[in-house]
Design an enzyme around this catalytic site. Structure first.
Site, PDB file in Angstrom:
ATOM      1  N   HIS A 136      60.155  19.519  15.633  1.00  0.00           N
ATOM      2  CA  HIS A 136      60.253  18.133  15.178  1.00  0.00           C
ATOM      3  C   HIS A 136      60.091  18.175  13.663  1.00  0.00           C
ATOM      4  O   HIS A 136      59.355  19.017  13.150  1.00  0.00           O
ATOM      5  CB  HIS A 136      59.113  17.258  15.705  1.00  0.00           C
ATOM      6  CG  HIS A 136      59.047  17.082  17.181  1.00  0.00           C
ATOM      7  ND1 HIS A 136      58.469  18.006  18.010  1.00  0.00           N
ATOM      8  CD2 HIS A 136      59.454  16.066  17.978  1.00  0.00           C
ATOM      9  CE1 HIS A 136      58.525  17.568  19.259  1.00  0.00           C
ATOM     10  NE2 HIS A 136      59.121  16.391  19.268  1.00  0.00           N
ATOM     11  N   GLU A 167      66.687  13.712  26.304  1.00  0.00           N
ATOM     12  CA  GLU A 167      65.696  14.341  27.182  1.00  0.00           C
ATOM     13  C   GLU A 167      65.031  13.270  28.039  1.00  0.00           C
ATOM     14  O   GLU A 167      64.160  12.539  27.569  1.00  0.00           O
ATOM     15  CB  GLU A 167      64.658  15.059  26.309  1.00  0.00           C
ATOM     16  CG  GLU A 167      63.657  15.842  27.109  1.00  0.00           C
ATOM     17  CD  GLU A 167      62.672  16.587  26.207  1.00  0.00           C
ATOM     18  OE1 GLU A 167      63.082  17.099  25.147  1.00  0.00           O
ATOM     19  OE2 GLU A 167      61.491  16.644  26.574  1.00  0.00           O
ATOM     20  N   GLU A 170      63.683  18.532  31.222  1.00  0.00           N
ATOM     21  CA  GLU A 170      62.352  19.160  31.144  1.00  0.00           C
ATOM     22  C   GLU A 170      61.719  19.111  32.533  1.00  0.00           C
ATOM     23  O   GLU A 170      61.628  18.046  33.162  1.00  0.00           O
ATOM     24  CB  GLU A 170      61.478  18.424  30.129  1.00  0.00           C
ATOM     25  CG  GLU A 170      60.073  19.010  30.095  1.00  0.00           C
ATOM     26  CD  GLU A 170      59.253  18.589  28.894  1.00  0.00           C
ATOM     27  OE1 GLU A 170      59.825  18.452  27.794  1.00  0.00           O
ATOM     28  OE2 GLU A 170      58.041  18.398  29.060  1.00  0.00           O
ATOM     29  N   HIS A 182      58.881  16.673  33.138  1.00  0.00           N
ATOM     30  CA  HIS A 182      59.385  15.294  33.170  1.00  0.00           C
ATOM     31  C   HIS A 182      60.033  15.013  34.529  1.00  0.00           C
ATOM     32  O   HIS A 182      59.928  13.902  35.054  1.00  0.00           O
ATOM     33  CB  HIS A 182      60.416  15.054  32.065  1.00  0.00           C
ATOM     34  CG  HIS A 182      59.851  15.192  30.678  1.00  0.00           C
ATOM     35  ND1 HIS A 182      60.618  15.030  29.549  1.00  0.00           N
ATOM     36  CD2 HIS A 182      58.599  15.475  30.250  1.00  0.00           C
ATOM     37  CE1 HIS A 182      59.852  15.195  28.469  1.00  0.00           C
ATOM     38  NE2 HIS A 182      58.629  15.474  28.884  1.00  0.00           N
ATOM     39  N   ASP A 185      63.991  22.316  28.988  1.00  0.00           N
ATOM     40  CA  ASP A 185      62.658  22.463  28.417  1.00  0.00           C
ATOM     41  C   ASP A 185      61.817  23.068  29.531  1.00  0.00           C
ATOM     42  O   ASP A 185      61.391  22.387  30.479  1.00  0.00           O
ATOM     43  CB  ASP A 185      62.092  21.114  27.933  1.00  0.00           C
ATOM     44  CG  ASP A 185      62.391  20.893  26.451  1.00  0.00           C
ATOM     45  OD1 ASP A 185      63.162  21.684  25.874  1.00  0.00           O
ATOM     46  OD2 ASP A 185      61.855  19.928  25.871  1.00  0.00           O
ATOM     47  N   ASP A 229      51.744  14.645  31.735  1.00  0.00           N
ATOM     48  CA  ASP A 229      52.639  15.708  31.275  1.00  0.00           C
ATOM     49  C   ASP A 229      51.800  16.855  30.710  1.00  0.00           C
ATOM     50  O   ASP A 229      51.495  16.866  29.519  1.00  0.00           O
ATOM     51  CB  ASP A 229      53.507  15.058  30.163  1.00  0.00           C
ATOM     52  CG  ASP A 229      54.719  15.859  29.788  1.00  0.00           C
ATOM     53  OD1 ASP A 229      55.113  16.727  30.577  1.00  0.00           O
ATOM     54  OD2 ASP A 229      55.274  15.599  28.719  1.00  0.00           O
ATOM     55  N   ASP A 249      52.553  19.973  30.459  1.00  0.00           N
ATOM     56  CA  ASP A 249      53.349  20.941  29.677  1.00  0.00           C
ATOM     57  C   ASP A 249      52.845  22.375  29.796  1.00  0.00           C
ATOM     58  O   ASP A 249      52.665  23.073  28.789  1.00  0.00           O
ATOM     59  CB  ASP A 249      53.367  20.545  28.185  1.00  0.00           C
ATOM     60  CG  ASP A 249      54.301  19.391  27.904  1.00  0.00           C
ATOM     61  OD1 ASP A 249      55.092  19.015  28.782  1.00  0.00           O
ATOM     62  OD2 ASP A 249      54.228  18.847  26.780  1.00  0.00           O
ATOM     63  N   ASP A 279      58.851  24.275  25.998  1.00  0.00           N
ATOM     64  CA  ASP A 279      58.094  23.071  25.623  1.00  0.00           C
ATOM     65  C   ASP A 279      56.787  23.119  26.424  1.00  0.00           C
ATOM     66  O   ASP A 279      56.542  22.304  27.314  1.00  0.00           O
ATOM     67  CB  ASP A 279      58.911  21.815  25.946  1.00  0.00           C
ATOM     68  CG  ASP A 279      58.325  20.587  25.279  1.00  0.00           C
ATOM     69  OD1 ASP A 279      57.228  20.704  24.703  1.00  0.00           O
ATOM     70  OD2 ASP A 279      58.942  19.512  25.348  1.00  0.00           O
TER      71      ASP A 279
HETATM   72  C1  XUL Z   1      57.542  15.052  25.194  1.00  0.00           C
HETATM   73  C2  XUL Z   1      58.516  16.124  24.972  1.00  0.00           C
HETATM   74  C3  XUL Z   1      58.951  16.320  23.569  1.00  0.00           C
HETATM   75  C4  XUL Z   1      60.413  16.545  23.435  1.00  0.00           C
HETATM   76  C5  XUL Z   1      60.895  16.543  22.015  1.00  0.00           C
HETATM   77  O1  XUL Z   1      57.112  14.941  26.490  1.00  0.00           O
HETATM   78  O2  XUL Z   1      58.896  16.819  25.869  1.00  0.00           O
HETATM   79  O3  XUL Z   1      58.267  17.410  23.056  1.00  0.00           O
HETATM   80  O4  XUL Z   1      60.784  17.755  24.012  1.00  0.00           O
HETATM   81  O5  XUL Z   1      60.520  15.420  21.322  1.00  0.00           O
HETATM   82 CO    CO Z   2      60.379  18.358  25.992  1.00  0.00          CO
END
Ligand code: XUL
Ligand code: CO
Length: 597
Positions: free
Chosen positions: A273, A393, A429, A432, A457, A468, A470, A500
């Site tokens: 980002h 996304e 992702e 997600h 992702d 989330d 991650d 991610d």
């Molecule tokens: C948020 C997410 C972000 C996007 C990019 O949940 O996944 O990191 O991948 O903004």
């Molecule tokens: Co993401």
């Protein structure tokens, strides 16, 4: 500065990466209490015993793997500590009315015991007294000699000291991960945590090198800005190269760490980002200038290491100006600011040779103006000759709800409605996917059959935790299902697999960064190997073929061609009578899947 600024705005944030944005200084308390005390730097203790002007510290432990051999020096003499304010380029001074004592275990976590005592440090303060200024100079010269001697005997420090004198670190080309060599493939029997057991980059699977199936990418925000903070807890990770500031100098040092990391890991791509990689600015112009400076270094480093940007994106969710959203904000000024930020982020992604550009609408809702925003992005991309793929996304309800990008199907419908289907693909992702009530495989298949599968992702959630998380994806069965979709899609280039994913809050050693990516890559590699075995074996596809074989007939073909109307089908139903419906053999399908895991 050797003492990281603890940013209270991070507490309570569901987004557990540190904000590049720091609130205007008026938001900060200028004195620290126990909850907002500066967190001690986690740089490694000095090899030398603490000088007389240092606060008391425990003896240094041996350097653990991947940690540097230098320590943050104590703050310089003075009555206060100056903290650089990254967002405003201003600085402010807090009185040093706190004492610190911390022990470094053999890990990246310190055990800070920060007290808010107003008692000054007797030794430290004492050395700053004018009456012994001359003596201090003598000690300083002596220390310089000792340093030169130590350098000559021990060799040059391999790492960048995280202190306020570290401007030379901008040009620094040593190692951030001195205990880690290039990660190699050693095969499944290897017990070396810093080796690949299943991912063998050059090995061909189904006619394509493993590295080309995956195009793995490191996510800068998690790997280099992740702190371990969660909605209930403060940061747990303090990487040795961090000095606690959000300065340009720190951003550049971090960028060097990023490239050493991806070089050693053997990954060719990275994602970012805008605000992860460079400090925000008081004005858009200042923020852009900061970004340009860091991007120039990134360009130099990625050219040297033959690395590429998989995708870039703009952070349109952290700053308070985006509290109502960005492209769907109720505030026109926020919409314009977001557009300007995306314009710049597309430009720098293009400049870095990025192959994709991602939109994740963290705080957006469903609205026509979102489509107008996307149309403007498409027009700008074409105007500047950026040929990368634009990716959306999907993610449901976190942090907002009623979103245009709830899941793959909702997003596909949004794109169709606004005539944007040919201009965008999807970045699926896995975490997600599960938040939206689907499996990752379901989302990948929805994207694939709509011709929209652009990128993955690669991460996963925790089935018992509702947000989330991650995490690195380590479920071999899930990876196998993912790879079945990717193989059916013929690969995902120019997309790839972006990690991610972040270390768990409890994983605090530098080497954990490598271990996490290694198991993430190995899991996907196992998935690829398994999926290839399934495809080559053919039993599963034969089961599916048999299940649908009644359609492999003349009338089935007529139906598929849209040439069977209801009158015709009613005639057939009467003629055939009650259909004999065969078993789906669902458990047999699962048995076949398990045979390759
Ligand atoms: C948020 C997410 C972000 C996007 C990019 O949940 O996944 O990191 O991948 O903004
Ligand atoms: Co993401």
């Amino acid at each position: 500065m050797g003492f990281p600024v603890f940013d209270p705005s991070r507490i309570g944030s569901e987004y557990a990466t540190p904000p590049s944005y720091q609130a205007p200084s008026s938001y900060h308390s200028h004195s620290f209490d126990r909850h907002s005390a500066p967190t001690p730097s986690m740089t490694h203790p000095a090899p030398d015993p603490p000088a007389s002007d240092t606060p008391a510290a425990d003896p240094p432990p041996p350097p653990p793997l991947g940690r540097p051999h230098r320590v943050t020096r104590p703050p310089p003499c003075g009555t206060g500590v100056t903290f650089i304010h990254a967002a405003t380029d201003s600085s402010f001074t807090v009185s040093r009315n706190w004492t610190k004592k911390f022990k470094l275990p053999n890990s990246g976590t310190a055990e800070p015991e920060i007290s808010n005592s107003s008692t000054p440090l007797p030794l430290h303060t004492g050395i700053c007294l004018k009456s012994i200024e001359m003596k201090a100079w003598g000690i300083f010269l002596l220390l310089l000699c000792l340093q030169a001697f130590a350098d000559a005997v021990i060799g040059q420090s391999q790492t960048c000291p995280a202190d306020e004198n570290a401007s030379k670190c901008d040009e620094w080309e040593g190692e951030f991960f001195p205990g880690v060599d290039k990660i190699k493939y050693e095969g499944p029997s290897s017990k070396n945590p810093l080796s690949f057991k299943w991912y063998n980059a050059e090995e061909e699977i189904l006619g394509k090198k493993m590295k080309d199936w995956f195009r793995f990418s490191v996510a800068f925000w998690h790997t280099f800005r992740g702190t371990g903070a969660d909605p209930f807890g403060a940061p747990t990770k303090y990487w040795p190269w961090e000095d606690g500031t959000n300065s340009l100098q720190m951003a550049k040092r971090r960028m060097r760490a990023n490239f050493e990391f991806i070089n050693k890991l053997g990954v060719d791509w990275w994602c970012f980002h805008d605000r992860d990689i460079a400090p925000d600015g008081e004005t858009l112009e200042k923020a852009n200038a900061n970004l340009d400076e860091v991007v120039a270094l990134a360009k130099e480093l990625q050219t040297k290491g033959k690395k590429k940007v998989l995708w870039g994106t703009a952070q349109l969710f952290m700053h308070p100006r985006y509290m109502h959203g960005a492209a769907t904000s109720s505030e026109l000024g926020a919409y314009a600011y977001a557009a300007a930020q995306v314009k710049k982020a597309i430009e720098v992604t293009h400049h870095l040779g990025g192959e994709n550009y991602v939109f994740w609408g963290g705080r957006e809702v469903s609205s026509d103006v979102q489509a107008r925003f996307f149309e403007a992005a498409v027009a700008y991309k074409k105007k500047i000759g950026f040929n990368g793929t634009l990716l959306i996304e999907p993610k449901p309800q976190e942090p907002t709800k009623h979103q245009y990008d709830w899941d793959a199907a909702t997003t596909a419908n949004f794109l169709r409605k606004y005539g944007l289907i040919g201009e965008f693909k999807l970045n699926i992702e896995c975490n997600h996917a599960t938040l939206s009530g689907h499996s990752c495989h379901h989302e990948l298949e929805t994207a694939r059959i709509n011709g929209l599968l652009g990128n993955i992702d690669a991460n996963t959630g925790d089935p018992q935790v509702g947000w989330d998380t991650d995490q690195f994806l380590v479920d071999i069965q899930e990876a196998t299902m993912i790879m079945l979709s990717v193989i059916r899609n013929g690969g995902i280039a120019p997309g790839g697999f972006n990690f991610d994913a972040k270390l768990r809050r409890e994983s605090t050693d530098v080497e954990d960064l490598f271990i996490a990516h290694i198991i993430g890559m190995d899991t996907m590699a196992r998935g690829l190997r398994n999926a290839a075995k399934l495809i080559e074996d053919g039993t599963l596809s034969e089961l599916v073929r048999k299940r649908y074989q009644s359609f492999d007939t003349e009338i089935g073909a007529q139906i598929e061609a849209g040439k069977a109307d209801f009158d015709f089908l009613e005639k057939k139903a009467k003629e055939w009578g009650e259909p004999k419906v065969a078993s789906a053999k669902q458990e047999l399908a699962e048995m076949i899947l398990h045979s390759v895991l």
